[in-house]
Design a protein around this motif. Structure first.
Motif, short mmCIF file in Angstrom:
data_model
loop_
_atom_site.label_atom_id
_atom_site.label_comp_id
_atom_site.label_asym_id
_atom_site.label_seq_id
_atom_site.Cartn_x
_atom_site.Cartn_y
_atom_site.Cartn_z
N THR A 203 1.85 9.31 -5.57
CA THR A 203 2.30 10.90 -5.23
C THR A 203 3.34 11.48 -6.26
N ALA A 204 4.20 10.49 -6.73
CA ALA A 204 5.32 10.63 -7.74
C ALA A 204 4.74 11.01 -8.80
N VAL B 139 0.75 -1.25 0.05
CA VAL B 139 0.14 -0.08 0.04
C VAL B 139 0.83 1.31 -0.02
N TYR B 140 1.73 1.40 0.92
CA TYR B 140 2.68 2.54 0.88
C TYR B 140 3.59 2.64 -0.45
N SER C 273 2.69 14.38 -8.63
CA SER C 273 3.91 15.61 -8.50
C SER C 273 4.37 15.86 -9.63
N PHE C 274 4.73 14.87 -10.43
CA PHE C 274 5.38 15.18 -11.96
C PHE C 274 4.45 16.00 -12.76
N VAL C 275 3.14 15.54 -12.69
CA VAL C 275 2.23 16.01 -13.74
C VAL C 275 2.01 17.41 -13.34
N VAL C 276 1.73 17.74 -11.68
CA VAL C 276 1.62 19.07 -11.42
C VAL C 276 2.76 20.05 -11.43
N VAL C 277 3.99 19.56 -11.16
CA VAL C 277 5.05 20.44 -11.60
C VAL C 277 5.51 20.64 -12.77
N SER C 278 5.47 19.65 -13.52
CA SER C 278 5.87 19.79 -15.04
C SER C 278 4.91 20.63 -15.82
#
Length: 262
Positions: free
Chosen positions: A206-207, A198-199, A210-215
């Motif tokens: 999350t990765a 699960v983790y 984060s990649f979609v939002v930041v890029s």
């Protein structure tokens, strides 16, 4: 009592289908949005020196987030059990009635852990006594390391992740404690493996997000500079995309310059 590991692992991997439960997703996002607004209000009140009012807003933010998570959990538990997913108002009503069981179970588990820590502290204090203090210390130190490490492991792997779902599945506080005790005595390795999965899924998700939002944010900032005619230094605009406000530029070593937003 144990359970077949591979079917359980396949059900854990199938949890990636949870975002398709749009009602649960909307309920979670709505709760976090409201909690974020309340948290911002608390910060604003604290900045004005109104500590009491800030504490009230902060408490409301935590309550909204807590009940929002439980509302979403009830809806996802319906989906996981193959039951008709309840409507968000019904899930919220049920969460208001049963969420206290999660707190009771967590407090009971923390009380047991605190009792173990208190016994360990008493034994460490007893090592001050002459004659048998040094031999006692030689026993208490390794035992204390194992005890504290085991408590942290159980809290992260067993108590924290499973107390809420046990309540969402319909158990009362006593039933939750019995369930956790059973998993601790007879299924801790399997539970640890499933929670590690699960983790891992959470970390990968999350990765990806984060990649979609930041890029996407940085590319859009570049297009805004070129296409929208925003006369603002690129570094400053990109810093704003990553969450830095005007007050943060000085602390980060980035000069604040004026610009024209058209």
């Amino acid at each position: 009592m144990s359970f077949p590991l591979l079917p359980a692992l396949s059900r854990v991997l199938a949890s990636i289908d949870a975002p398709r439960n749009l009602r649960a997703l909307y309920a979670l996002l709505a709760a976090f949005c409201v909690a974020g607004l309340l948290l911002a209000t608390a910060q604003s009140a604290a900045a004005r020196g109104q500590e009491g009012l800030s504490a009230v807003w902060l408490g409301l933010a935590l309550a909204v987030a807590f009940f929002g998570v439980n509302t979403t959990g009830l809806m996802l538990m319906d989906q996981a059990r193959g039951l008709p997913v309840r409507e968000p108002p019904d899930a919220l009503s049920d969460a208001l009635r049963c969420s206290h069981r999660v707190l009771i179970a967590l407090v009971a588990c923390l009380a047991l852990a605190g009792a173990g820590v208190a016994v360990l502290a008493a034994l460490l204090w007893a090592t001050r006594w002459p004659f048998f203090g040094a031999p006692l210390l030689a026993v208490v130190l390794p035992a204390g390391v194992v005890l504290l490490g085991g408590l942290c492991f159980v809290v992260v792997i067993l108590v924290g992740p499973l107390a809420g779902p046990a309540v969402w599945a319909g158990r009362r506080s006593g039933g939750v404690l019995a369930f956790l005790r059973t998993r601790l005595r007879h299924g801790l390795p399997e539970t640890a493996l499933l929670m590690a999965t699960v983790y891992l899924l959470v970390a990968l998700t999350t990765a990806a997000v984060s990649f979609v939002v930041v890029s996407g944010g940085k590319l859009l900032a570049g297009l805004a500079i070129l296409g929208a005619g925003i006369e603002l230094p690129a570094r400053q605009l990109l810093a704003g995309v990553t969450g830095l406000g005007p007050r943060s530029f000085g602390a980060s070593g980035m000069p604040l310059e004026g610009g024209n937003l058209g």
